[in-house]
Structures are given as structure tokens and as C-alpha cells.
Scaffold this motif. Structure first.
Motif: not given
Length: 304
Positions: A212-213, A267-270, A282-283, A289-290
Motif C-alpha cells: 500500500y502507498l 490518499f491510499r492505494i492498496s 510498492a517501489r 504515482v510520482k
């Protein structure tokens, strides 16, 4: 020597009648009886070993949850991992059961032969019992380790290759025996942990993992724009065959606003992944996302 077979058994009587009451007939009858007992013991041992092997093979090859759940993509990887874990566990338990069966059957055979030779076995059994009690008191920790290791294998708490936290150490499992578990931590240090001292196990590699991020943005940022950008990133990651077919189990979820404060929104992404693959996903997720936020002109807010 003729007194070895004093009981009037059918075998002794048969030999005595066959050889006209020869004095060596009882000796021959006892020798053949002992030989038959030994042969019978080894035959029973082999039969039991074959049954155990059949049960082990059947347990190792039963269908897994991932196969019944869904075919294709990363779930086949989960199925392969579960099959290998089940196979290792079944083989280990089979080896233990075969050793126990050998000790019990051959031990019984030896005692039967001694009894046939009119050697008193009551003092022997008493001595063995006293010795067992003494060893039991002196090796309580060893017995505790073996029992704990047996239940760990039966319950499939962890296996070789799993990343686990056993309290005393955190690392990748390199070997599991009935007495100790060998771990290698992130620094390369090898830990030998006695199974009897493990009171809890945190397994990061069993079944599936989750990456998750959290994405912090400014309070005044357009929520819909951020959500659409993150949803696009999630869709692109899911559609990428390099990840969908080998690493990712399910479509990534964008949970929306996870935290709310006076200075930022989080915000969260899973993403559900194969076991121990969450760091890799995750990396990649952070990288995508960046790039997406920079393209959309959305600035991230650092932690306070």
C-alpha cells in the motif's frame, strides 16, 4: 541347547514328528520361529512405510485454494507456492512417521525374539522405563522443542523461503527441523531459534501479501483530480502484463481519502500481491504515482 524350546508349540511338534523325535528338532523349531518373527516384523515395517508414503503423496498433491479460486496470472504462482509448501510439510511429516513406525515395530520384534529365547524382558522393560523417566526429566527442553516443531509442521505455520517474525529474530526461513528453525536476517546474520521458545509467529509470506502507498497532498487540492490520477495509475499497473501475470493478484484499490487534517489530505492505494512481493510492487507504485502527479501538476505535501 535343547531346552531353548520348552513349550509344546505346533512348530516344535511338527519338527519332532517329522524327524522321529530328534533332539535338535526343538532347536530348529525355535530358530525358524525367530526367523519368521524377524521376517514378519520387517514385512509389517515395509507395509506401514508404503502406506505412509501413499498418504504423504496424496496429501502433497491435493488441489489448492488458489486453483479452485481462479486460474491464470499470479494465482498460478500462489498455487505453485502452496503446493511446494504442502509437499515439504508432507514429506517432513512422512519422514517422522516412518522413523516412529520403524522404532515401534522393530522394537516390538526384538522384545518378541528375546521372549522366545526365554530371556526375561521384564527387568529390561523396567530399566528402559526408569531410563526414559530420567531422560525425560533431563531433556524436557528437547522434548518441548520436538513437540513444538511437530505442531508447526502439521499446522503449516511457516516454511522454507518465508519471511517471518518469531520474536527473537526476523528473517527468511532457510531450514525447519523438529528442533530448531534457521533464519537469515536482512544483514545476512543467521539465527538458530529453538522451536520450543517460539510463542508467536508473524508470517509475511503465507497466501498473499499487500502493498500500500499513502499519497499526501495539499488540503486545497482537487480531490476528484487526485482520485482520477491515482485510479489511472492503478489501472495501468493492473494492465501491465509484467506485473499482472507474475506479481499482482487482484486489481489495485484506490481507497480515497485515508486521513484528513488542516494541512493535508492522505490518499491510499492498496495492491494484493504474491507472498513477499509487496516491496517490489510498492517501489513500482511509488515511481508511477510520482510521475503521474507531476504530469497532472499535483504537488505532494511532506509529513509534518
Amino acid at each position: 541347547m535343547a531346552t531353548i524350546c520348552q513349550d509344546d508349540t505346533l512348530l516344535c511338534s511338527t519338527f519332532a514328528n517329522l524327524f522321529n523325535g530328534a533332539t535338535w528338532a526343538p532347536i530348529a523349531a525355535s530358530a525358524i520361529t525367530i526367523l519368521l518373527i524377524v521376517v514378519f516384523g520387517f514385512v509389517i515395517r515395509n507395509i506401514v512405510h508404503r502406506l505412509i508414503t501413499k498418504v504423504v503423496n496424496r496429501a502433497a498433491n491435493t488441489g489448492s485454494i488458489a486453483t479452485r479460486w481462479r486460474k491464470g496470472g499470479a494465482t498460478e504462482g500462489i498455487d505453485a507456492l502452496l503446493h511446494e509448501r504442502r509437499k515439504q510439510r508432507a514429506e517432513t511429516m512422512g519422514s517422522v512417521l516412518r522413523h516412529v513406525a520403524t522404532i515401534v515395530i522393530l522394537g516390538t520384534t526384538v522384545l518378541t525374539v528375546l521372549d522366545r529365547l526365554t530371556i526375561p524382558i521384564a527387568p529390561l522393560l523396567t530399566s528402559v522405563g526408569i531410563l526414559g523417566v530420567a531422560v525425560g526429566f533431563g531433556a524436557q527442553e528437547l522434548v518441548k522443542d520436538f513437540i513444538a516443531g511437530m505442531f508447526m509442521l502439521m499446522e503449516d505455520q511457516y516454511g522454507v523461503g518465508d519471511v517471518v517474525d518469531v520474536g527473537a529474530a526476523i528473517g527468511t526461513v532457510e531450514a525447519v527441523t523438529l528442533r530448531v528453525t534457521r533464519l537469515r536476517d536482512s544483514d545476512g546474520r543467521v539465527w538458530y531459534v529453538r522451536n520450543g521458545t517460539i510463542t508467536r509467529v508473524g508470517n509475511e509470506s503465507q497466501g498473499w501479501s499487500r502493498a500500500y502507498l499513502d499519497v499526501p497532498v495539499g488540503y486545497a487540492t482537487d480531490i476528484a483530480a487526485v482520485r482520477d490520477t491515482l485510479a489511472k495509475v492503478a489501472d495501468e499497473l493492473w494492465d501491465d502484463p509484467e506485473f499482472r501475470q507474475t506479481v499482482i493478484v487482484e486489481r489495485p484499490d484506490v481507497f480515497g481519502v485515508e486521513q484528513l487534517s488542516d494541512s493535508r489530505l492522505v490518499f491510499r492505494i492498496s495492491v494484493k500481491t504474491l507472498p513477499a512481493k509487496q516491496a517490489e510492487v510498492a517501489r513500482e507504485l511509488r515511481y508511477r504515482v510520482k510521475l503521474a502527479l507531476d504530469s497532472a501538476g499535483i504537488a505532494m505535501v511532506p509529513n509534518a
